[in-house]
Design a protein around this motif. Structure first.
Motif, mmCIF file in Angstrom:
data_model
loop_
_atom_site.group_PDB
_atom_site.id
_atom_site.type_symbol
_atom_site.label_atom_id
_atom_site.label_comp_id
_atom_site.label_asym_id
_atom_site.label_seq_id
_atom_site.Cartn_x
_atom_site.Cartn_y
_atom_site.Cartn_z
ATOM 1 N N VAL A 46 0.842 -1.206 0.000
ATOM 2 C CA VAL A 46 0.000 0.000 0.000
ATOM 3 C C VAL A 46 0.872 1.249 0.000
ATOM 4 O O VAL A 46 0.585 2.221 -0.720
ATOM 5 C CB VAL A 46 -0.966 -0.011 1.201
ATOM 6 N N ALA A 50 0.771 4.048 -2.889
ATOM 7 C CA ALA A 50 0.464 5.437 -2.553
ATOM 8 C C ALA A 50 1.587 6.384 -2.983
ATOM 9 O O ALA A 50 1.334 7.505 -3.411
ATOM 10 C CB ALA A 50 0.207 5.573 -1.059
ATOM 11 N N PRO A 56 -4.084 10.180 -4.625
ATOM 12 C CA PRO A 56 -4.261 9.482 -3.346
ATOM 13 C C PRO A 56 -5.375 8.439 -3.388
ATOM 14 O O PRO A 56 -5.426 7.554 -2.546
ATOM 15 C CB PRO A 56 -4.604 10.589 -2.361
ATOM 16 N N ALA A 57 -6.248 8.535 -4.362
ATOM 17 C CA ALA A 57 -7.350 7.570 -4.463
ATOM 18 C C ALA A 57 -6.827 6.157 -4.700
ATOM 19 O O ALA A 57 -7.433 5.186 -4.225
ATOM 20 C CB ALA A 57 -8.296 7.973 -5.587
ATOM 21 N N LEU A 60 -5.791 4.759 -1.355
ATOM 22 C CA LEU A 60 -6.989 4.421 -0.582
ATOM 23 C C LEU A 60 -7.608 3.123 -1.092
ATOM 24 O O LEU A 60 -7.950 2.235 -0.303
ATOM 25 C CB LEU A 60 -7.995 5.563 -0.648
ATOM 26 N N ALA A 61 -7.729 3.009 -2.404
ATOM 27 C CA ALA A 61 -8.287 1.781 -2.981
ATOM 28 C C ALA A 61 -7.397 0.585 -2.669
ATOM 29 O O ALA A 61 -7.894 -0.510 -2.376
ATOM 30 C CB ALA A 61 -8.460 1.942 -4.487
ATOM 31 N N SER A 63 -5.484 0.197 -0.025
ATOM 32 C CA SER A 63 -5.599 -0.180 1.382
ATOM 33 C C SER A 63 -6.872 -0.979 1.646
ATOM 34 O O SER A 63 -6.854 -1.954 2.399
ATOM 35 C CB SER A 63 -5.541 1.057 2.281
ATOM 36 N N VAL A 64 -7.969 -0.576 1.013
ATOM 37 C CA VAL A 64 -9.219 -1.335 1.162
ATOM 38 C C VAL A 64 -9.069 -2.721 0.532
ATOM 39 O O VAL A 64 -9.455 -3.739 1.125
ATOM 40 C CB VAL A 64 -10.400 -0.557 0.550
#
Length: 88
Positions: A46, A50, A56-57, A60-61, A63-64
């Motif tokens: 991640v 990043a 930054p999206a 975030l994606a 990490s999910v």
């Protein structure tokens, strides 16, 4: 470059790094490493996503997706060693 623009190159980076992290996680699990080390592999993935993506999206994606991938592939759902009673 516009930060809100979708990039197929960044999306491919996310998929490639996530697949490499999952493969490394399977190797670590096969070698008998504890689950925390597999979590660290996903965390490093991640961070790489990043850092090297243009928005930054994507981090975030990632990490999910890493959370769901770890829970799906490496988490034992019926582990007898886990207590269901709350700690007091």
């Amino acid at each position: 470059m516009d930060k809100r623009h979708f990039s197929w190159l960044d999306a491919a980076k996310v998929v490639r790094v996530a697949l490499l992290a999952t493969a490394a996680g399977y190797l670590f699990a096969w070698l008998g490493f504890p689950e925390i080390n597999i979590v660290r592999i996903y965390l490093a993935a991640v961070l790489i996503i990043a850092r090297y993506s243009h928005s930054p999206a994507y981090g975030l994606a990632a990490s999910v997706a890493a959370t769901f991938a770890f829970n799906c592939f490496f988490r034992s759902h019926a582990s007898p060693s886990r207590s269901t009673t709350p700690a007091i």
